[in-house]
Design a protein around this motif. Structure first.
Motif, PDB file in Angstrom:
ATOM      1  N   UNK A  85      -2.047  11.646   2.306  1.00  0.00           N
ATOM      2  CA  UNK A  85      -2.451  10.526   2.075  1.00  0.00           C
ATOM      3  C   UNK A  85      -1.623   9.584   1.430  1.00  0.00           C
ATOM      4  N   UNK A  86      -1.619   8.229   1.689  1.00  0.00           N
ATOM      5  CA  UNK A  86      -0.523   7.253   1.426  1.00  0.00           C
ATOM      6  C   UNK A  86      -1.077   6.676   0.059  1.00  0.00           C
ATOM      7  N   UNK A  87       0.106   6.361  -0.714  1.00  0.00           N
ATOM      8  CA  UNK A  87      -0.195   5.655  -1.753  1.00  0.00           C
ATOM      9  C   UNK A  87       0.146   4.187  -1.733  1.00  0.00           C
ATOM     10  N   UNK A  88      -0.580   3.272  -1.812  1.00  0.00           N
ATOM     11  CA  UNK A  88      -0.521   2.001  -1.608  1.00  0.00           C
ATOM     12  C   UNK A  88      -1.405   0.945  -2.287  1.00  0.00           C
ATOM     13  N   UNK A  89      -1.087  -0.111  -2.122  1.00  0.00           N
ATOM     14  CA  UNK A  89      -2.348  -1.336  -2.612  1.00  0.00           C
ATOM     15  C   UNK A  89      -2.323  -1.369  -4.282  1.00  0.00           C
ATOM     16  N   UNK A  90      -1.737  -0.653  -4.911  1.00  0.00           N
ATOM     17  CA  UNK A  90      -1.587  -0.828  -6.385  1.00  0.00           C
ATOM     18  C   UNK A  90      -1.055  -2.299  -6.590  1.00  0.00           C
ATOM     19  N   UNK A  91      -1.142  -3.074  -7.618  1.00  0.00           N
ATOM     20  CA  UNK A  91      -0.901  -4.320  -7.882  1.00  0.00           C
ATOM     21  C   UNK A  91       0.656  -4.169  -8.324  1.00  0.00           C
ATOM     22  N   UNK A  92       1.382  -4.867  -7.889  1.00  0.00           N
ATOM     23  CA  UNK A  92       3.032  -4.865  -8.425  1.00  0.00           C
ATOM     24  C   UNK A  92       3.011  -4.992  -9.525  1.00  0.00           C
ATOM     25  N   UNK A 147      -1.060  -9.514   4.069  1.00  0.00           N
ATOM     26  CA  UNK A 147      -1.216  -8.606   3.399  1.00  0.00           C
ATOM     27  C   UNK A 147       0.113  -8.387   2.315  1.00  0.00           C
ATOM     28  N   UNK A 148       1.025  -9.170   2.513  1.00  0.00           N
ATOM     29  CA  UNK A 148       2.169  -8.914   1.570  1.00  0.00           C
ATOM     30  C   UNK A 148       1.932  -9.814   0.353  1.00  0.00           C
ATOM     31  N   UNK A 149       0.956 -10.700   0.531  1.00  0.00           N
ATOM     32  CA  UNK A 149       0.597 -11.340  -0.723  1.00  0.00           C
ATOM     33  C   UNK A 149      -0.343 -10.291  -1.807  1.00  0.00           C
ATOM     34  N   UNK A 150      -0.642  -9.019  -1.184  1.00  0.00           N
ATOM     35  CA  UNK A 150      -1.356  -8.257  -2.040  1.00  0.00           C
ATOM     36  C   UNK A 150      -0.466  -7.466  -2.814  1.00  0.00           C
ATOM     37  N   UNK A 151       0.834  -7.408  -2.776  1.00  0.00           N
ATOM     38  CA  UNK A 151       1.794  -6.190  -3.140  1.00  0.00           C
ATOM     39  C   UNK A 151       1.765  -5.322  -2.141  1.00  0.00           C
ATOM     40  N   UNK A 152       2.555  -4.218  -2.424  1.00  0.00           N
ATOM     41  CA  UNK A 152       3.026  -3.034  -1.528  1.00  0.00           C
ATOM     42  C   UNK A 152       1.764  -2.613  -0.745  1.00  0.00           C
ATOM     43  N   UNK A 153       2.047  -2.718   0.465  1.00  0.00           N
ATOM     44  CA  UNK A 153       0.878  -2.082   1.510  1.00  0.00           C
ATOM     45  C   UNK A 153       1.417  -1.106   2.408  1.00  0.00           C
ATOM     46  N   UNK A 207      -9.757   2.681   2.658  1.00  0.00           N
ATOM     47  CA  UNK A 207     -10.608   2.376   1.208  1.00  0.00           C
ATOM     48  C   UNK A 207      -9.929   1.730   0.244  1.00  0.00           C
ATOM     49  N   UNK A 208      -8.493   2.062   0.261  1.00  0.00           N
ATOM     50  CA  UNK A 208      -7.698   1.357  -1.167  1.00  0.00           C
ATOM     51  C   UNK A 208      -7.326   0.073  -0.465  1.00  0.00           C
ATOM     52  N   UNK A 209      -7.129  -0.623   0.674  1.00  0.00           N
ATOM     53  CA  UNK A 209      -6.872  -1.801   1.209  1.00  0.00           C
ATOM     54  C   UNK A 209      -8.161  -2.566   1.071  1.00  0.00           C
ATOM     55  N   UNK A 210      -9.305  -1.947   1.519  1.00  0.00           N
ATOM     56  CA  UNK A 210     -10.490  -2.758   1.031  1.00  0.00           C
ATOM     57  C   UNK A 210     -10.795  -3.007  -0.496  1.00  0.00           C
ATOM     58  N   UNK A 211     -10.382  -1.922  -1.154  1.00  0.00           N
ATOM     59  CA  UNK A 211     -10.641  -2.309  -2.661  1.00  0.00           C
ATOM     60  C   UNK A 211      -9.849  -3.404  -3.139  1.00  0.00           C
ATOM     61  N   UNK A 212      -8.347  -3.311  -2.490  1.00  0.00           N
ATOM     62  CA  UNK A 212      -7.566  -4.276  -3.073  1.00  0.00           C
ATOM     63  C   UNK A 212      -7.894  -5.733  -2.604  1.00  0.00           C
ATOM     64  N   UNK A 267     -14.347  -9.998  -5.475  1.00  0.00           N
ATOM     65  CA  UNK A 267     -15.610  -9.183  -5.356  1.00  0.00           C
ATOM     66  C   UNK A 267     -15.862  -8.218  -5.848  1.00  0.00           C
ATOM     67  N   UNK A 268     -14.923  -7.605  -6.877  1.00  0.00           N
ATOM     68  CA  UNK A 268     -14.923  -6.285  -7.383  1.00  0.00           C
ATOM     69  C   UNK A 268     -16.319  -6.116  -8.518  1.00  0.00           C
TER      70      UNK A 268
END
Length: 285
Positions: free
Chosen positions: A1-8, A66-72, A82-87, A94-95
């Motif tokens: 599973x990838x680790x991604x889409x956490x805010x920088x 997607x680069x505007x969202x941080x690491x992707x 799921x992670x990209x959708x949540x980000x 919309x959270x």
């Protein structure tokens, strides 16, 4: 599973919003729609190429957006759906979801209130208003149509964050004024006329006639391009042939099937939406 889409560096979606261009925001909404469809179909990982094709953009533009969202994503692996959708939901605000009130219980208003897709995307209609005596008191998708005269008091109780106007041109400005006076700062209008609101109010307009005119223009232009291109040229080939040069896999087939299902559901749920009548009071039922 990838680790991604956490805010920088712990940066929230709200902190990133100011740096995102408006055109990118519009495409993020499209990516979110595709991701929601993929999640419903059980797709866990999607490549940039697959997501780009589904969203109708090239993969370079998608990666830049997607680069505007941080690491992707992870090279060679793809994006965790799921992670990209949540980000994206976080960045689009919309959270926590939105409570929506609608002014105008005519054909268009009733169709919008009855559309279940809004709630699945975080928008819950909590109130519908009109001023026609024959409409007030009717039930629409489980909501009782309220008298627009009591809008201010109802807004204070319902605490909506967004308002939608589905009334004729001659009633749209009054509806807008009432909503602004009640404290709404985000308004979407389906009336084709220009509306005046304070600078602090975010006012967006959807003109169905303009959208149809744009489709008409694109249809004529595409027909001209096809007729002028040599039969064996790239421009003369079907657009679908240029989207992906790889043979379809079981994974991409699932994505295409999910998108086909989404399109069919959209068509079935939106075909009853008609423009409100300009006769009578706020809107004709």
């Amino acid at each position: 599973m990838t680790e991604q889409h956490e805010a920088p560096s712990g940066v929230s979606g709200r902190a990133l919003q100011k740096d995102i261009p408006q055109a990118t925001v519009a495409r993020l909404a499209t990516y979110l729609r595709v991701l929601a469809t993929l999640a419903d179909e059980g797709v866990a990982i999607v490549s940039s190429e697959e997501l780009a094709v589904a969203a109708g953009v090239n993969s370079a533009k998608l990666r830049k957006d997607l680069s505007f969202l941080g690491p992707n994503g992870v090279r060679g692996v793809g994006y965790d759906v799921a992670r990209l959708r949540a980000r994206i939901e976080d960045v689009l605000g919309l959270s926590q979801g939105h409570r929506v009130v609608l002014v105008g219980a005519g054909n268009l208003g009733r169709a919008l209130v009855g559309y279940g897709g809004f709630q699945r995307r975080g928008f819950t209609v909590v109130g519908i208003f009109d001023n026609h005596p024959e409409v007030i008191g009717r039930s629409v998708a489980g909501l009782v149509v309220r008298d627009v005269a009591g809008l201010a008091e109802a807004v204070a109780a319902l605490e909506p964050t967004i308002a939608v106007i589905t009334v004729p041109d001659d009633a749209a400005q009054d509806a807008c004024d009432r909503l602004v006076a009640a404290g709404l700062q985000s308004i979407l209008s389906f009336a084709p006329c220009e509306l005046i609101a304070p600078a602090t109010v975010e006012l967006r307009r959807v003109d169905l006639a303009v959208e149809l005119q744009m489709l008409s223009f694109e249809r004529v232009r595409n027909a001209d391009n096809v007729s002028e291109a040599p039969a064996n040229s790239e421009a003369a080939r079907p657009a679908a042939g240029r989207l992906s040069r790889r043979a379809p896999t079981a994974h991409t087939s699932a994505i295409h099937q999910a998108l086909k299902h989404s399109a069919a559901a959209h068509t079935a749920s939106s075909h009853t939406a008609t423009e409100p009548s300009s006769k009578g009071s706020v809107v004709t039922p």
